[in-house]
Design an enzyme around this catalytic site. Structure first.
Site, PDB file in Angstrom:
ATOM      1  N   ASP A  13     -15.179   3.668  75.743  1.00 51.67           N
ATOM      2  CA  ASP A  13     -14.748   2.707  76.851  1.00 51.67           C
ATOM      3  C   ASP A  13     -14.886   2.785  78.235  1.00 51.67           C
ATOM      4  OD1 ASP A  13     -14.016   1.139  74.817  1.00 51.67           O
ATOM      5  OD2 ASP A  13     -11.831   2.808  74.284  1.00 51.67           O
ATOM      6  N   LYS A  16     -19.960   1.273  79.737  1.00 55.75           N
ATOM      7  CA  LYS A  16     -21.177   1.599  78.932  1.00 55.75           C
ATOM      8  C   LYS A  16     -21.726   0.631  79.552  1.00 55.75           C
ATOM      9  CE  LYS A  16     -20.281   3.668  75.332  1.00 55.75           C
ATOM     10  NZ  LYS A  16     -18.599   4.330  75.841  1.00 55.75           N
ATOM     11  N   GLY A  40     -17.045  -1.702  71.745  1.00 56.61           N
ATOM     12  CA  GLY A  40     -17.928  -3.001  72.418  1.00 56.61           C
ATOM     13  C   GLY A  40     -17.610  -2.920  72.779  1.00 56.61           C
ATOM     14  N   HIS A  41     -18.226  -3.654  73.694  1.00 52.54           N
ATOM     15  CA  HIS A  41     -18.885  -3.416  75.470  1.00 52.54           C
ATOM     16  C   HIS A  41     -18.624  -4.462  76.140  1.00 52.54           C
ATOM     17  CE1 HIS A  41     -21.260   0.416  74.826  1.00 52.54           C
ATOM     18  NE2 HIS A  41     -22.513  -0.683  73.935  1.00 52.54           N
ATOM     19  N   THR A  42     -17.633  -5.004  76.984  1.00 47.91           N
ATOM     20  CA  THR A  42     -17.785  -6.128  78.078  1.00 47.91           C
ATOM     21  C   THR A  42     -18.378  -5.967  78.794  1.00 47.91           C
ATOM     22  OG1 THR A  42     -15.318  -5.401  77.335  1.00 47.91           O
ATOM     23  CG2 THR A  42     -16.237  -7.139  78.792  1.00 47.91           C
ATOM     24  N   GLN A 248     -19.360   4.284  71.793  1.00 52.43           N
ATOM     25  CA  GLN A 248     -18.253   5.198  72.042  1.00 52.43           C
ATOM     26  C   GLN A 248     -18.845   6.650  73.252  1.00 52.43           C
ATOM     27  OE1 GLN A 248     -19.591   5.198  68.229  1.00 52.43           O
ATOM     28  NE2 GLN A 248     -18.670   3.344  68.086  1.00 52.43           N
ATOM     29  N   THR A 263     -15.684   9.801  65.913  1.00 51.50           N
ATOM     30  CA  THR A 263     -15.879   8.545  65.075  1.00 51.50           C
ATOM     31  C   THR A 263     -17.009   9.567  64.266  1.00 51.50           C
ATOM     32  OG1 THR A 263     -17.434   6.770  65.804  1.00 51.50           O
ATOM     33  CG2 THR A 263     -18.328   8.240  66.897  1.00 51.50           C
ATOM     34  N   THR A 324     -12.763  -4.231  71.586  1.00 53.59           N
ATOM     35  CA  THR A 324     -12.524  -4.513  69.531  1.00 53.59           C
ATOM     36  C   THR A 324     -11.009  -4.293  68.589  1.00 53.59           C
ATOM     37  OG1 THR A 324     -14.491  -3.110  69.237  1.00 53.59           O
ATOM     38  CG2 THR A 324     -13.003  -3.639  67.659  1.00 53.59           C
ATOM     39  N   GLY A 326      -7.877  -4.239  70.889  1.00 55.10           N
ATOM     40  CA  GLY A 326      -6.977  -5.048  71.215  1.00 55.10           C
ATOM     41  C   GLY A 326      -5.686  -3.645  71.766  1.00 55.10           C
ATOM     42  N   ARG A 329      -4.916   1.509  75.503  1.00 57.93           N
ATOM     43  CA  ARG A 329      -5.733   2.981  75.619  1.00 57.93           C
ATOM     44  C   ARG A 329      -4.291   4.077  76.083  1.00 57.93           C
ATOM     45  NH1 ARG A 329     -10.819   0.226  78.088  1.00 57.93           N
ATOM     46  NH2 ARG A 329     -11.738  -0.509  75.775  1.00 57.93           N
ATOM     47  N   LEU A 356     -13.664   3.201  90.263  1.00 60.48           N
ATOM     48  CA  LEU A 356     -12.913   3.858  91.557  1.00 60.48           C
ATOM     49  C   LEU A 356     -11.312   3.295  92.023  1.00 60.48           C
ATOM     50  CD1 LEU A 356     -13.132   6.908  92.287  1.00 60.48           C
ATOM     51  CD2 LEU A 356     -14.299   5.037  94.332  1.00 60.48           C
ATOM     52  N   ASP A 357     -12.169   2.522  91.537  1.00 63.62           N
ATOM     53  CA  ASP A 357     -10.935   0.812  92.174  1.00 63.62           C
ATOM     54  C   ASP A 357      -9.867   0.752  91.433  1.00 63.62           C
ATOM     55  OD1 ASP A 357     -12.834  -0.442  90.316  1.00 63.62           O
ATOM     56  OD2 ASP A 357     -11.573  -1.921  90.056  1.00 63.62           O
TER      57      ASP A 357
END
Ligand code: GDP
Length: 458
Positions: A13, A16, A40-42, A248, A263, A324, A326, A329, A356-357
């Site tokens: 997460d 990437k 899961g990529h956003t 991953q 994984t 993926t 919800g 984390r 970084l924000d």
């Protein structure tokens, strides 16, 4: 540089998807080489959010070829759902290629994954329950069904029959075990809890219905099925750029991660060769993606984990909820002992630091620079013994934080001095130049640092 691998440098997460999306602009072919729809990529493009679980992030470029490599395990219903979703939003998927050698996630893999986790109870691994582990297990057992099998109904049916029988047996046993537990808990035969665990006979395990369903998937996927290794060779031999997209991350690697909380595939750079079908000499660069802090989903050791206001700040400011599942984390400080391990294991040539924000507004920033074992020993290296890692205490370097919102920064000079010092410390410690820094989820919210003074080591 023709062959570039992108890997997660932490526990996943890291963002990437966005880095692949940015580098894809310079590539011709983008290949996923391992994992399945547990990833899961956003990607945020012009304010529009796209979530991908299987399709390589490069699909948003109509002129690029995107490939799902042989190392991926593929749930065809999920893939077709993604294809349909993209088409509805006007994204052309004609350039999607699927390796004929990739393995298929079958309904029984999903049932076994869930049943296995339920059986483990408190000891569960925290898998996404999408059938990834059981599918890779069948691949190793030589009981797997491959994408190419979809093209021959007779073979498909015969292979499903052979693979199905031991699964029905295993699921029956797990179901009996569950009923026994329920009885012991005084629940009698009342139905409840997890309905997705098989109570034989399960219609989802019917050989005929399953074969029919997969034949119809085959018809729809046929135009995309290809020899994806050959696509890689042709591009590389022609000096065109190929991006190998990892899912991953390093510390979740089946061999080198925090086993068993890992994984079921190898997300490290070396696996790009196996999972895409190229040689080590085809890889010219390895980019590691790391957040400016750390997160982890599911169980397993996480030395720098925070259970305080700073951890909650990271969770909320960073929207640290799984794409993926919800799931919330776990959050903590950046762990440079672990990152240096990841850098060496992947032989990274560059780092991308994301989010970084999220650190702005934290008064003092901490970076783990060594661990102390229970017995008081100082550990500069990531310990190979899992029990040690479970009980280490990290020791931190403290650096001043920054107040300013950095979402609008686009060059290194725009960043507050404290942010630059933080990045320099990370880069110096692990010995790899930072090429780009994320300052927000948007595609344009980045600072390219590679060619500017200070951060680039060479
Ligand atoms: P991946 O699986 O490694 O691609 O990571 P995910 O997509 O699951 O999680 C990354 C999340 O962080 C996504 O929601 C991204 O839009 C977001 N993201 C990526 N880079 C940045 C960044 O620099 N700052 C912020 N605030 N969010 C980011």
């Amino acid at each position: 540089m023709p062959g570039i691998v992108i890997v997660g440098a932490q526990w996943g997460d890291e963002g990437k998807g966005k880095v692949v999306d940015l580098l894809a602009e310079r590539a011709d072919l983008i290949v996923r080489f391992q994992g399945g729809n547990n990833a899961g990529h956003t990607i945020v493009r012009d304010g529009e959010e796209f979530k991908f679980h299987l399709i390589p992030s490069g699909i948003l470029y109509p002129d690029k070829t995107c490939a799902i490599g042989n190392g991926v395990v593929l749930d065809p219903s999920v893939l077709l759902g993604e294809i349909d979703g993209l088409r509805r939003r006007g994204v052309d998927v004609a350039n999607l290629r699927i390796s004929a050698n990739a393995h298929l996630i079958m309904p029984y893999h999903v049932l076994l994954d869930t049943a296995g986790e339920v059986k483990l109870g408190k000891l569960s691994l925290g898998t996404t329950r999408r059938g990834i582990g059981p599918c890779y297990a069948d691949k190793a057992l030589r009981l797997g069904i491959r994408v190419q099998d979809l093209l021959d109904e007779k073979i498909l049916r015969a292979k499903i029959r052979v693979a199905l029988e031991p699964k029905q047996q295993a699921l029956r046993e797990l179901s009996v075990h569950r009923r026994k537990l329920r009885k012991e808990a005084g629940e009698g035969t009342r139905q409840g809890g997890d309905q997705s665990v098989a109570e034989a006979p399960d219609p989802r395990l019917d050989l005929h219905a399953m074969s029919e369903e997969f034949v119809s998937y085959g018809h729809r996927l046929e135009p995309h099925i290809a020899d994806t290794s050959r696509l890689c060779w042709e591009a590389l031999d022609d000096s065109r750029t190929v991006l190998f997209e990892g899912a991953q991350a390093t510390l979740l690697d089946l061999d080198h991660g925090t086993y068993p909380f890992v994984t079921s595939s190898n997300p490290i750079a070396g696996a790009a060769c196996v999972g895409a079908g190229v040689g080590p000499a085809d890889i010219d660069e390895v980019w590691g993606v790391a957040k400016a802090y750390a997160t982890r989903v599911g169980a397993g050791p996480f030395p720098t984990e925070l259970d305080d206001d700073v951890g909650r700040h990271m969770l909320e400011r960073g929207h640290e909820y799984g794409t993926t599942t919800g799931r919330e984390r776990r959050c903590g400080w950046m762990d440079l002992v672990a990152l240096r391990y990841a850098v060496r294991l992947n032989r990274m040539s560059a780092l991308a630091i994301t989010k970084l924000d999220v650190l702005s507004g934290i008064e003092t920033l901490r970076l783990a620079v060594r661990y102390r074992s229970k017995e008081g020993a100082v550990l500069d290296r990531f310990p190979y013994h899992q029990s040690i890692l479970h009980s280490v205490e990290p020791e931190y370097e403290e650096l001043p934080g920054f107040e300013a919102d950095i979402a609008h920064c686009r060059s290194e000079e725009d960043l507050p001095a404290e942010a630059r010092t933080y990045l320099e410390f990370v880069s110096d410690f692990v010995g790899v130049p930072i090429q780009l820094v994320g300052v927000g989820p948007g595609r344009d919210q980045i600072v390219w640092t590679g060619s500017t003074a200070g951060l680039a080591a060479s």
